[in-house]
Design a protein around this motif. Sequence first.
Motif, PDB file in Angstrom:
ATOM      1  N   PHE A 212      -4.001   2.358  13.994  1.00 51.39           N
ATOM      2  CA  PHE A 212      -2.659   2.969  14.010  1.00 51.39           C
ATOM      3  C   PHE A 212      -2.778   4.495  14.119  1.00 51.39           C
ATOM      4  O   PHE A 212      -2.048   5.134  14.878  1.00 51.39           O
ATOM      5  N   LYS A 213      -3.745   5.049  13.394  1.00 54.35           N
ATOM      6  CA  LYS A 213      -3.954   6.510  13.455  1.00 54.35           C
ATOM      7  C   LYS A 213      -4.477   6.915  14.830  1.00 54.35           C
ATOM      8  O   LYS A 213      -4.073   7.933  15.382  1.00 54.35           O
ATOM      9  N   GLU A 214      -5.377   6.090  15.377  1.00 48.60           N
ATOM     10  CA  GLU A 214      -5.911   6.383  16.717  1.00 48.60           C
ATOM     11  C   GLU A 214      -4.798   6.455  17.758  1.00 48.60           C
ATOM     12  O   GLU A 214      -4.822   7.267  18.676  1.00 48.60           O
ATOM     13  N   LEU A 215      -3.814   5.584  17.568  1.00 51.09           N
ATOM     14  CA  LEU A 215      -2.710   5.544  18.534  1.00 51.09           C
ATOM     15  C   LEU A 215      -1.770   6.739  18.365  1.00 51.09           C
ATOM     16  O   LEU A 215      -0.908   6.978  19.196  1.00 51.09           O
ATOM     17  N   GLY A 216      -1.899   7.442  17.246  1.00 48.68           N
ATOM     18  CA  GLY A 216      -1.047   8.608  17.015  1.00 48.68           C
ATOM     19  C   GLY A 216      -0.074   8.427  15.866  1.00 48.68           C
ATOM     20  O   GLY A 216       0.746   9.302  15.585  1.00 48.68           O
ATOM     21  N   GLY A 217      -0.139   7.269  15.185  1.00 45.93           N
ATOM     22  CA  GLY A 217       0.766   7.023  14.060  1.00 45.93           C
ATOM     23  C   GLY A 217       0.243   7.639  12.773  1.00 45.93           C
ATOM     24  O   GLY A 217      -0.899   8.114  12.711  1.00 45.93           O
ATOM     25  N   GLU A 218       1.086   7.593  11.756  1.00 43.07           N
ATOM     26  CA  GLU A 218       0.699   8.156  10.464  1.00 43.07           C
ATOM     27  C   GLU A 218       0.819   7.078   9.384  1.00 43.07           C
ATOM     28  O   GLU A 218       1.834   6.362   9.328  1.00 43.07           O
ATOM     29  N   VAL A 219      -0.225   6.970   8.563  1.00 42.96           N
ATOM     30  CA  VAL A 219      -0.168   6.029   7.435  1.00 42.96           C
ATOM     31  C   VAL A 219       0.377   6.815   6.241  1.00 42.96           C
ATOM     32  O   VAL A 219      -0.301   7.676   5.686  1.00 42.96           O
ATOM     33  N   VAL A 220       1.626   6.529   5.867  1.00 38.09           N
ATOM     34  CA  VAL A 220       2.291   7.365   4.861  1.00 38.09           C
ATOM     35  C   VAL A 220       2.064   6.862   3.433  1.00 38.09           C
ATOM     36  O   VAL A 220       2.307   7.595   2.474  1.00 38.09           O
ATOM     37  N   ALA A 221       1.642   5.636   3.293  1.00 37.70           N
ATOM     38  CA  ALA A 221       1.333   5.128   1.949  1.00 37.70           C
ATOM     39  C   ALA A 221       0.321   3.999   2.087  1.00 37.70           C
ATOM     40  O   ALA A 221       0.449   3.152   2.968  1.00 37.70           O
ATOM     41  N   ALA A 222      -0.697   4.031   1.244  1.00 33.71           N
ATOM     42  CA  ALA A 222      -1.709   2.958   1.247  1.00 33.71           C
ATOM     43  C   ALA A 222      -1.839   2.482  -0.185  1.00 33.71           C
ATOM     44  O   ALA A 222      -2.407   3.172  -1.033  1.00 33.71           O
ATOM     45  N   GLU A 223      -1.260   1.324  -0.481  1.00 35.35           N
ATOM     46  CA  GLU A 223      -1.194   0.832  -1.853  1.00 35.35           C
ATOM     47  C   GLU A 223      -2.012  -0.446  -2.016  1.00 35.35           C
ATOM     48  O   GLU A 223      -2.458  -1.040  -1.033  1.00 35.35           O
ATOM     49  N   ALA A 224      -2.164  -0.850  -3.257  1.00 33.41           N
ATOM     50  CA  ALA A 224      -2.873  -2.101  -3.534  1.00 33.41           C
ATOM     51  C   ALA A 224      -2.248  -2.783  -4.741  1.00 33.41           C
ATOM     52  O   ALA A 224      -1.713  -2.116  -5.626  1.00 33.41           O
ATOM     53  N   VAL A 225      -2.304  -4.090  -4.742  1.00 33.00           N
ATOM     54  CA  VAL A 225      -1.832  -4.873  -5.886  1.00 33.00           C
ATOM     55  C   VAL A 225      -2.967  -5.815  -6.287  1.00 33.00           C
ATOM     56  O   VAL A 225      -4.018  -5.823  -5.648  1.00 33.00           O
ATOM     57  N   THR A 226      -2.739  -6.589  -7.335  1.00 33.09           N
ATOM     58  CA  THR A 226      -3.680  -7.671  -7.620  1.00 33.09           C
ATOM     59  C   THR A 226      -2.970  -8.988  -7.288  1.00 33.09           C
ATOM     60  O   THR A 226      -1.737  -9.040  -7.340  1.00 33.09           O
ATOM     61  N   PRO A 227      -3.727 -10.035  -6.955  1.00 30.97           N
ATOM     62  CA  PRO A 227      -3.068 -11.275  -6.514  1.00 30.97           C
ATOM     63  C   PRO A 227      -2.128 -11.868  -7.555  1.00 30.97           C
ATOM     64  O   PRO A 227      -1.251 -12.648  -7.226  1.00 30.97           O
ATOM     65  N   THR A 228      -2.309 -11.487  -8.837  1.00 30.05           N
ATOM     66  CA  THR A 228      -1.450 -12.062  -9.879  1.00 30.05           C
ATOM     67  C   THR A 228      -0.266 -11.167 -10.250  1.00 30.05           C
ATOM     68  O   THR A 228       0.501 -11.503 -11.132  1.00 30.05           O
ATOM     69  N   ASP A 229      -0.120 -10.033  -9.591  1.00 28.28           N
ATOM     70  CA  ASP A 229       1.002  -9.133  -9.896  1.00 28.28           C
ATOM     71  C   ASP A 229       2.336  -9.813  -9.614  1.00 28.28           C
ATOM     72  O   ASP A 229       2.481 -10.503  -8.596  1.00 28.28           O
ATOM     73  N   VAL A 230       3.295  -9.590 -10.480  1.00 29.11           N
ATOM     74  CA  VAL A 230       4.631 -10.145 -10.232  1.00 29.11           C
ATOM     75  C   VAL A 230       5.678  -9.046 -10.074  1.00 29.11           C
ATOM     76  O   VAL A 230       6.675  -9.237  -9.389  1.00 29.11           O
ATOM     77  N   ASP A 231       5.476  -7.908 -10.726  1.00 31.28           N
ATOM     78  CA  ASP A 231       6.491  -6.863 -10.673  1.00 31.28           C
ATOM     79  C   ASP A 231       6.122  -5.856  -9.577  1.00 31.28           C
ATOM     80  O   ASP A 231       5.338  -4.938  -9.797  1.00 31.28           O
ATOM     81  N   MET A 232       6.699  -6.042  -8.402  1.00 32.61           N
ATOM     82  CA  MET A 232       6.402  -5.173  -7.262  1.00 32.61           C
ATOM     83  C   MET A 232       7.402  -4.034  -7.145  1.00 32.61           C
ATOM     84  O   MET A 232       7.294  -3.207  -6.249  1.00 32.61           O
ATOM     85  N   ARG A 233       8.413  -4.028  -7.986  1.00 37.96           N
ATOM     86  CA  ARG A 233       9.490  -3.041  -7.815  1.00 37.96           C
ATOM     87  C   ARG A 233       8.993  -1.606  -7.942  1.00 37.96           C
ATOM     88  O   ARG A 233       9.346  -0.760  -7.103  1.00 37.96           O
ATOM     89  N   PRO A 234       8.182  -1.269  -8.963  1.00 33.67           N
ATOM     90  CA  PRO A 234       7.694   0.121  -9.018  1.00 33.67           C
ATOM     91  C   PRO A 234       6.863   0.481  -7.784  1.00 33.67           C
ATOM     92  O   PRO A 234       6.997   1.571  -7.235  1.00 33.67           O
TER      93      PRO A 234
END
Lengths: 420, 367
Positions: A212-234
Amino acid sequence: MKLKNFLKGTVVAVTLAALASTMPQAQAAETKGPVTDDIGVVMIPKGAPIHIGGYWTISGPDTALGLDQQRGAEIAMDDWDNKVAGHPIKFYVEDSQCNAEGGQTAATKLASNQNIVVVVGPDCSSAGTPGGPILWKAGIPSVATSTTAPSLTAPDRPEGLHGYLRTIYNDLSAGAADAEYFYNEMKCKTMATVHDGSPYAEQLVRVAEGRFKELGGEVVAAEAVTPTDVDMRPLLTGIATAKPCVLYFPIFVAAAAQIVRQAGEIKGMEETTIIGGSALMAPGFLEAAGDTAVGFRFTNPDASDDAFGERYPEMVKKYEEKYGEKPIQAFHANAYDGMAVALMAIEKVAVKDDDGNTYIGRKALRDALFATKGYDGIGGEITCNEHGDCAGFKFAVYEFTNGDPATFEIGTNPKKIYPK
Amino acid sequence: MTATATEAKANGLGDRLKDLKRISFVDIILWSLRILVLVVVVFGTIGTIIKDKYSAEQWFDFFMFGLTIGGIYALIALGYTMVYGILRLINFAHGDITMTGAFSAYFLARGLDRSGFLDANPIMSMILIMGLAMIVCSCIALAVERICYRPFRHVATLAPLICAIGASFFLQHSFRGMYGSTIRAYPDPEWMKGQVDVLGFQVPVYQLIVIAIALAAMLFLYLIVQKTKMGTAMRAVSEDRDAASMMGIDVNKVILFTFILGGCMAGIGGVLYCMVYKQIYFYMGFLPGVKAFSAAVLGGIGNIPGAMLGGFFLGVVESVGPALWLDGFGITAPYQMRDLIAFTMLVMVLIFRPQGLLGERLASKRA
């Protein structure tokens, strides 16, 4: 003092054991009957079965992913009349649970059976990463059927993965295709990503970000969760501040369904298109996400009849006859091909003696698998390279049209929306 | 320099070295940890404020998300803390007892949803669903007490603890065996989908419902414990079981009542969890159980208001912490460290206040 000595002794023993376990097992050449092989020979007495292992996700929220592939492999065995090299096949299936612990346990159980000549599976890269080396250490090559993480077949992969190949595409292709779709077709210039720490999701996300960056786009957020997470709102609130055009999260059913459910509640996410990955093509996802799944898109290898080999419709017919339902995920054809490649390689290297006993050299079998070329598979042509990549990739985007799991049917719910 | 002066200087140096020797390695680690956390909190917060990434509305949302999950942690934590207060036992099966309540709530809610009753009669539906979940959780809590804990009540070993862990696995895998391992979706009635204006901020209705029910349940429990005869008996047994018995209190009855109360709170917690997160599966009780246990310890295990405070504290720290403390440092994927932040806070609170936020220092007999 005794305790101290005991502790010292234990530390030394554990260290030595750890060192020993990391070293490739020294395997001497072995001769049995007419066959000599660098790492060992399996003898199958006349009339006895040839043992083949399999490990996929057959419990938990991602059951459809593994069960679908187990079925694909079983249909391939049916097409061989459940016989290979003149012997009946005995098939052992273990549960990979789509995680490292499950993969390790399943592979250890299979490796403990030294009659097993080859293993088909697993379905998840997180299971294959520890599972492949455990099996190869026991001299058992494995043909993975939907593990797509680039590290598994990288040129600099560890020695333990030298007996590991796959009849599925490499995410180096999939991640790049995903990014190209976002940038060129959706006209998105900003992207946010979420992975779940699994080798599959993390490596796929990294490849997509890079392209995506090579094409000229910008990655504005790179996040991670754990497979057991339930509260994604924050998490989603944080992502919303960056106002990405697309939020890409190629993760598994449970956590992905929470993102799909909760994204609609987050202020600032109204203009963001959320897109998942191929693990979500399952009725279980509709069960978990309910009506919020309607209109939700995910990228996937093209699962339409014309994207597969000529024999695919025939295979689907057999699938429906045998299991009483249409395919429940997208990788049954890859699993069929994985089993077919394994059976063909066994036939190629099996040697019979005068008494009718069969001998299979383990290294020879591994080499025969890697030498597969031009096989007209159900999922497309199978040609393996020296690193174990055997299949190509055909990109597609799917969209769910109904939240009721009973309506799941590849082609209509979800329906293919790209390429048209 | 004379020999005496040299000797005196050597003695002074020796004393200082002795003083230094009194500072143990553990002290250095603890102080380093405190300073590190303080630096992260202060500089992270300043960095986040300078960045000005989040609006007031988004901070309010973070806080409300935290209160919502915190209320659920608090309800589950009450079960842990009450049982610990009475029996000095950590009921590790309590998270899974919550799961049983969530499953029963799901089956009833699905039926009511299909018949249209859930949409047409929200209050009656909630009463029925919560009533069923409370009954199921209480019955299972009583069964666990009778089978797993009572035989070991007077045995001073780790057997009850191991039994509690065994009960936890038993419940998980029984439900897996009975209902499968797939995820089920809790119904989403229309009346839970709206938003209301609170202090100028838009808040989803379900969040207010969940926080209100959690607070009401906690108030009800607090009144039972503080104002009723049985509550007084509970406090007496908690203080000194033998003395309470000699005063004529039926200790057995008090213990059963405590398990019923804990079960009721777990039932309500399970239903609220379903309302917020919508996914029901056999393993769903484990993680909230661990978090709720941490909340109980954080608040001061054995202390009822402490468990409530601990639950809300943990929920809010989990929700606000990554954005407030880690964003300021430009850390990638701060939400992956949500549990790390929550449990670091737990450790920090326990370093500064080993008895927990509202806990009392226990006499050796009670501890």
